[in-house]
Design an enzyme around this catalytic site. Structure first.
Site, PDB file in Angstrom:
ATOM      1  N   SER A 145       0.852  -1.192   0.000  1.00 45.20           N
ATOM      2  CA  SER A 145       0.000   0.000   0.000  1.00 45.20           C
ATOM      3  C   SER A 145       0.887   1.241   0.000  1.00 45.20           C
ATOM      4  CB  SER A 145      -0.861  -0.017   1.273  1.00 45.20           C
ATOM      5  OG  SER A 145      -1.411   1.265   1.494  1.00 45.20           O
ATOM      6  N   TYR A 158      -2.128  -1.780   9.926  1.00 46.86           N
ATOM      7  CA  TYR A 158      -2.195  -2.175   8.512  1.00 46.86           C
ATOM      8  C   TYR A 158      -0.907  -1.804   7.775  1.00 46.86           C
ATOM      9  CZ  TYR A 158      -3.914  -1.807   3.647  1.00 46.86           C
ATOM     10  OH  TYR A 158      -4.074  -1.903   2.292  1.00 46.86           O
TER      11      TYR A 158
HETATM   12  N1  LIG Z   1      -8.548  -0.383  -2.122  1.00 51.44           N
HETATM   13  C1  LIG Z   1      -7.448   0.291  -1.744  1.00 51.44           C
HETATM   14  O1  LIG Z   1      -7.478   1.532  -1.594  1.00 51.44           O
HETATM   15  C2  LIG Z   1      -6.154  -0.438  -1.502  1.00 51.44           C
HETATM   16  C3  LIG Z   1      -4.970   0.310  -1.475  1.00 51.44           C
HETATM   17  C4  LIG Z   1      -3.760  -0.346  -1.263  1.00 51.44           C
HETATM   18  C5  LIG Z   1      -3.753  -1.712  -1.058  1.00 51.44           C
HETATM   19  N2  LIG Z   1      -4.912  -2.416  -1.073  1.00 51.44           N
HETATM   20  C6  LIG Z   1      -4.826  -3.861  -0.852  1.00 51.44           C
HETATM   21  O2  LIG Z   1      -5.349  -4.529  -1.977  1.00 51.44           O
HETATM   22  C7  LIG Z   1      -5.880  -5.789  -1.577  1.00 51.44           C
HETATM   23  C8  LIG Z   1      -7.303  -5.924  -2.084  1.00 51.44           C
HETATM   24  O3  LIG Z   1      -8.083  -4.887  -1.530  1.00 51.44           O
HETATM   25  P1  LIG Z   1      -9.461  -4.405  -2.175  1.00 51.44           P
HETATM   26  O4  LIG Z   1      -9.514  -2.948  -2.018  1.00 51.44           O
HETATM   27  O5  LIG Z   1      -9.630  -4.995  -3.528  1.00 51.44           O
HETATM   28  O6  LIG Z   1     -10.513  -5.057  -1.144  1.00 51.44           O
HETATM   29  P2  LIG Z   1     -12.004  -5.569  -1.374  1.00 51.44           P
HETATM   30  O7  LIG Z   1     -12.643  -4.915  -2.536  1.00 51.44           O
HETATM   31  O8  LIG Z   1     -12.657  -5.443  -0.032  1.00 51.44           O
HETATM   32  O9  LIG Z   1     -11.818  -7.132  -1.728  1.00 51.44           O
HETATM   33  C9  LIG Z   1     -11.186  -7.947  -0.797  1.00 51.44           C
HETATM   34  C10 LIG Z   1     -10.955  -9.316  -1.379  1.00 51.44           C
HETATM   35  O10 LIG Z   1     -10.206 -10.083  -0.414  1.00 51.44           O
HETATM   36  C11 LIG Z   1     -10.968 -11.214  -0.010  1.00 51.44           C
HETATM   37  N3  LIG Z   1     -10.757 -11.450   1.428  1.00 51.44           N
HETATM   38  C12 LIG Z   1     -11.010 -10.611   2.464  1.00 51.44           C
HETATM   39  N4  LIG Z   1     -10.676 -11.200   3.615  1.00 51.44           N
HETATM   40  C13 LIG Z   1     -10.197 -12.435   3.315  1.00 51.44           C
HETATM   41  C14 LIG Z   1      -9.706 -13.517   4.072  1.00 51.44           C
HETATM   42  N5  LIG Z   1      -9.658 -13.491   5.410  1.00 51.44           N
HETATM   43  N6  LIG Z   1      -9.295 -14.624   3.415  1.00 51.44           N
HETATM   44  C15 LIG Z   1      -9.361 -14.680   2.069  1.00 51.44           C
HETATM   45  N7  LIG Z   1      -9.835 -13.711   1.298  1.00 51.44           N
HETATM   46  C16 LIG Z   1     -10.249 -12.582   1.916  1.00 51.44           C
HETATM   47  C17 LIG Z   1     -12.406 -10.894  -0.337  1.00 51.44           C
HETATM   48  O11 LIG Z   1     -13.124 -12.108  -0.503  1.00 51.44           O
HETATM   49  P3  LIG Z   1     -14.757 -12.135  -0.414  1.00 51.44           P
HETATM   50  O12 LIG Z   1     -15.267 -11.439  -1.641  1.00 51.44           O
HETATM   51  O13 LIG Z   1     -15.123 -13.570  -0.411  1.00 51.44           O
HETATM   52  O14 LIG Z   1     -15.098 -11.411   0.824  1.00 51.44           O
HETATM   53  C18 LIG Z   1     -12.239 -10.097  -1.628  1.00 51.44           C
HETATM   54  O15 LIG Z   1     -12.034 -10.946  -2.722  1.00 51.44           O
HETATM   55  C19 LIG Z   1      -5.735  -5.840  -0.052  1.00 51.44           C
HETATM   56  O16 LIG Z   1      -4.558  -6.530   0.299  1.00 51.44           O
HETATM   57  C20 LIG Z   1      -5.614  -4.379   0.327  1.00 51.44           C
HETATM   58  O17 LIG Z   1      -4.935  -4.213   1.542  1.00 51.44           O
HETATM   59  C21 LIG Z   1      -6.109  -1.814  -1.300  1.00 51.44           C
END
Ligand SMILES: NC(=O)c1ccc[n+]([C@@H]2O[C@H](COP(=O)([O-])OP(=O)(O)OC[C@H]3O[C@@H](n4cnc5c(N)ncnc54)[C@H](OP(=O)(O)O)[C@@H]3O)[C@@H](O)[C@H]2O)c1
Length: 253
Positions: A145, A158
């Site tokens: 991130s 985080y």
């Molecule tokens: N969005 C941002 O601003 C941002 C910025 C930097 C980094 N990130 C990182 O990018 C990654 C994805 O984030 P996102 O924004 O795409 O989140 P998101 O839209 O909330 O999607 C999360 C995904 O992770 C899965 N998940 C959540 N908890 C889990 C667990 N305990 N075991 C297995 N799978 C799990 C969910 O599965 P289900 O659909 O089955 O719940 C979903 O597929 C994360 O590592 C996050 O920290 C995000």
């Protein structure tokens, strides 16, 4: 016809992981994705990938349950054999995750343990297991991130766990180089997804503030990220190794 390379994306049912999975298929990779609770969304991504002419499967995996990894790998291997005509994959993308929002002063042990398990301990041990079925000359992409480079109140645990993954990425790259496995880490800025109750997407004030802190004048969208991850899984990226690649439109410069 040559066998397509296969990528495993954790958390491929929604958000960034979904866009990564689809972007990989557009680059002619087959995709195995995992979900935690949203089977329907995961199945929809599988259908979309099949519509692009690539093979795809989805499996349930809670990344926090390290004890489930052996049975997950067993199931994955047997379905790889029956559905993909191989028992190996080429790329692992450690993407799954969620966020507990808490200032350092207020953070409790449960929040710490959850963040450690999903963002550090999970990818640490899952990758060790996956290495048994990962082809040499393949690759691993970890997801960090922007919050490791700059600080924002509420993201202490985080950010610290993502920082740990950045260090681990370098050690993995060093040790796995002898198998010609490349290991990189992608660090997205704020992206409009469901994470943290959709705060970046749905909270207008937050969205505008984050956009104002970004050189390109907006927050990120999932398709700002997926294509870069897919590129890292191609031969064009064959000399990119041990890198932290920030994809944030130039935020908090
Ligand atoms: N969005 C941002 O601003 C941002 C910025 C930097 C980094 N990130 C990182 O990018 C990654 C994805 O984030 P996102 O924004 O795409 O989140 P998101 O839209 O909330 O999607 C999360 C995904 O992770 C899965 N998940 C959540 N908890 C889990 C667990 N305990 N075991 C297995 N799978 C799990 C969910 O599965 P289900 O659909 O089955 O719940 C979903 O597929 C994360 O590592 C996050 O920290 C995000």
């Amino acid at each position: 016809m040559a066998q397509s390379k296969i990528a495993l994306v954790t958390g491929g049912s929604r958000g960034l992981g979904k866009d990564m999975a689809i972007s990989l298929a557009k680059k002619k990779l087959d995709v195995v994705l995992t979900y935690n609770t949203n089977k329907t969304e995961a199945d929809n991504v599988v259908s979309e990938i099949k519509g692009l002419g690539q093979k795809a499967s989805a499996y349930q995996l809670d990344v926090m349950e390290t004890s489930s990894y052996d049975s997950f790998i067993e199931l994955l291997t047997s379905t790889l054999k029956s559905n993909f005509n191989t028992d190996k994959i080429d790329f692992l993308i450690n993407n799954a995750g969620f966020i507990h929002y808490a200032n350092y002063i207020e953070a409790d042990e449960q929040q710490f343990n959850d963040m450690m398990q999903v963002h550090f301990k999970g990818p640490f041990f899952l990758t060790k297991k996956v290495l048994n079925i990962l082809n040499d000359h393949g690759g691993i992409i970890n997801i960090s991130s922007g919050l490791t480079r700059f600080t924002t109140p509420g993201f202490a645990i985080y950010g610290a766990m993502k920082g740990a993954m950045e260090i681990l990425t370098k050690y993995q790259a060093k040790e796995l180089g002898e198998r010609r496995i490349r290991v990189n880490i992608v660090a997205p800025g704020a992206i409009e997804t469901d994470i943290l109750e959709g705060i970046v997407r749905d909270n207008v004030k937050m969205n505008q503030y984050l956009a104002s802190q970004t050189a390109l004048g907006r927050v990120g969208l999932p398709d700002d990220i997926g294509g870069v991850v897919a590129f890292l899984c191609t031969d064009d990226a064959k000399w990119i190794n041990a890198q932290r690649i920030e994809i944030s439109g130039g935020s908090n410069l």
